[in-house]
Design an enzyme around this catalytic site. Structure first.
Site, PDB file in Angstrom:
ATOM      1  N   GLU A  83      -4.956   4.311   5.788  1.00 46.84           N
ATOM      2  CA  GLU A  83      -4.477   4.348   4.533  1.00 46.84           C
ATOM      3  C   GLU A  83      -4.813   5.745   4.013  1.00 46.84           C
ATOM      4  OE1 GLU A  83      -5.749   1.379   2.417  1.00 46.84           O
ATOM      5  OE2 GLU A  83      -5.439  -0.389   2.865  1.00 46.84           O
ATOM      6  N   ARG A 110       0.610  -1.688   0.195  1.00 46.96           N
ATOM      7  CA  ARG A 110       0.087   0.364  -0.407  1.00 46.96           C
ATOM      8  C   ARG A 110       0.420   1.537   0.074  1.00 46.96           C
ATOM      9  NH1 ARG A 110      -1.671  -3.508  -1.444  1.00 46.96           N
ATOM     10  NH2 ARG A 110      -4.044  -4.964  -0.660  1.00 46.96           N
ATOM     11  N   SER A 131     -11.447   0.514   3.321  1.00 49.98           N
ATOM     12  CA  SER A 131     -10.421  -0.365   4.056  1.00 49.98           C
ATOM     13  C   SER A 131      -9.527   0.808   4.620  1.00 49.98           C
ATOM     14  CB  SER A 131      -9.535  -1.056   3.722  1.00 49.98           C
ATOM     15  OG  SER A 131     -10.090  -2.468   3.079  1.00 49.98           O
TER      16      SER A 131
END
Length: 346
Positions: free
Chosen positions: A341, A170, A244
């Site tokens: 995130e 990520r 998420s």
């Protein structure tokens, strides 16, 4: 409204509420919609005059402040091209403004298989490398060939390969550069032939349509991924969310063994390096007691603890306060630090 050049329009006080999947009320002091590679130099000129710049894709990975300063550049380009194909690969390019899921669906329909595990991820093609998106056993960097990026400050186009992008879990070099340095113009994907399904993820292995035997195709994997995601994750058009909200934390084998002493059923996945493990952040949040809980207008989804939702009228402060409370409880209970995130944009 102020017109720049022949096509670009600089808009003052633009409402961004419809441009972020969390559904937060937000306005941009200055806003421009980029739709054509021929206007990139004009984007740079506007950035010079009205920066700092934030490049906005599908708004699926951002927490927008009520007022966004500087210049918001909304990427709204479109186009998909087959660049090359052979016995062992297909090379396809998509413009940065293409909706990611629509692009994946188009590839599957055309027989360009390999992206089906990444179906139904919200956002745009141009935003996908920034986050190095991944799902159900496939990461974007496994299918990535190269991209074209416009260096906004230096006014030049740059072609970047996998090494240049610095992909990690990520993460990419675009996060290190910070907002406003790069505008990802187009992304190229190399898809292997012959196609081989990736069914390592438990949910996929358990899916009835995939374990019945004959006739396994990329289309069936695509449909299964869509069904699984829809059963677990709320539709942003119905219930505002950014997917998420936390990364799955990576820990050492020793740290995992320590955690297992107190939590023998903790969910963890061994990583390719053989020495580290990825913990399921959703499991940690659930066990900390947050699944389905609310704090005012925001809350944790009742089917997927990784997803924070806007029940209506939430602000960025509401979302970030909830996230901070969850991080604090998980750290206290498990000694594991969760990392957000979505990007905070002010």
């Amino acid at each position: 409204m102020h017109r720049v050049g022949r096509f670009l329009q600089l808009i003052f006080d633009q409402d961004l509420s419809a441009f972020n999947t969390l559904g937060l009320s937000s306005r941009a002091r200055r806003y421009v919609r980029y739709t054509d590679r021929g206007r990139l130099d004009e984007v740079s000129e506007l950035a010079r005059e009205h920066g700092p710049v934030f490049v906005l894709g599908g708004g699926s990975n951002v927490v927008l402040a009520p007022q966004v300063a500087g210049l918001v550049v909304k990427v709204a380009t479109s186009g998909v091209r087959l660049l090359d194909q052979g016995d062992d690969h297909v090379l396809v390019e998509a413009e940065g403004g293409e909706v990611w899921h629509d692009f994946v669906a188009r590839c599957v329909a055309a027989g360009w298989d390999g992206l089906e595990n990444l179906a139904l991820i919200p956002g745009t093609v141009g935003a996908a490398p920034v986050q190095n998106i991944g799902a159900y056993g496939v990461e974007l960097d496994q299918r990535f060939h190269s991209l074209l990026a416009w260096d906004i400050a230096r006014r030049r186009m740059v072609e970047m390969g996998p090494r240049d992008c610095g992909f990690a879990y990520r993460h990419s070099v675009f996060k290190e550069a910070g907002p406003g340095r790069w505008l990802i113009v187009a992304v190229r994907f190399i898809l292997p032939r012959p196609w081989a399904p990736v069914l390592d993820y438990p949910d996929l292995r358990r899916h009835a349509e995939l374990v019945r035997g004959a006739g396994l195709t990329a289309r069936r994997v695509f449909d299964a991924v869509c069904e699984i995601r829809r059963s677990k994750l709320p539709d942003p058009a119905v219930l505002g969310n950014a997917g998420s909200f936390f990364k799955n934390p990576i820990v050492t084998a020793q740290a995992l063994e320590t955690l297992r002493l107190g939590h023998p059923d903790i969910v963890a996945y061994r990583q390719p390096d053989g020495v580290s493990y990825k913990l399921a952040a959703g499991w940690l949040i659930d066990r900390a007691g947050w699944k389905g809980r609310r704090m005012g207008p925001v809350g944790v989804h009742d089917r997927q603890a990784l997803v924070l939702v806007n029940h209506g009228g939430a602000s960025a402060d509401d979302v970030l306060s909830l996230a901070a409370a969850i991080r604090s409880d998980v750290l206290e209970r498990f000694g594991v630090a969760l990392e957000q995130e979505p990007v905070n944009v002010a």
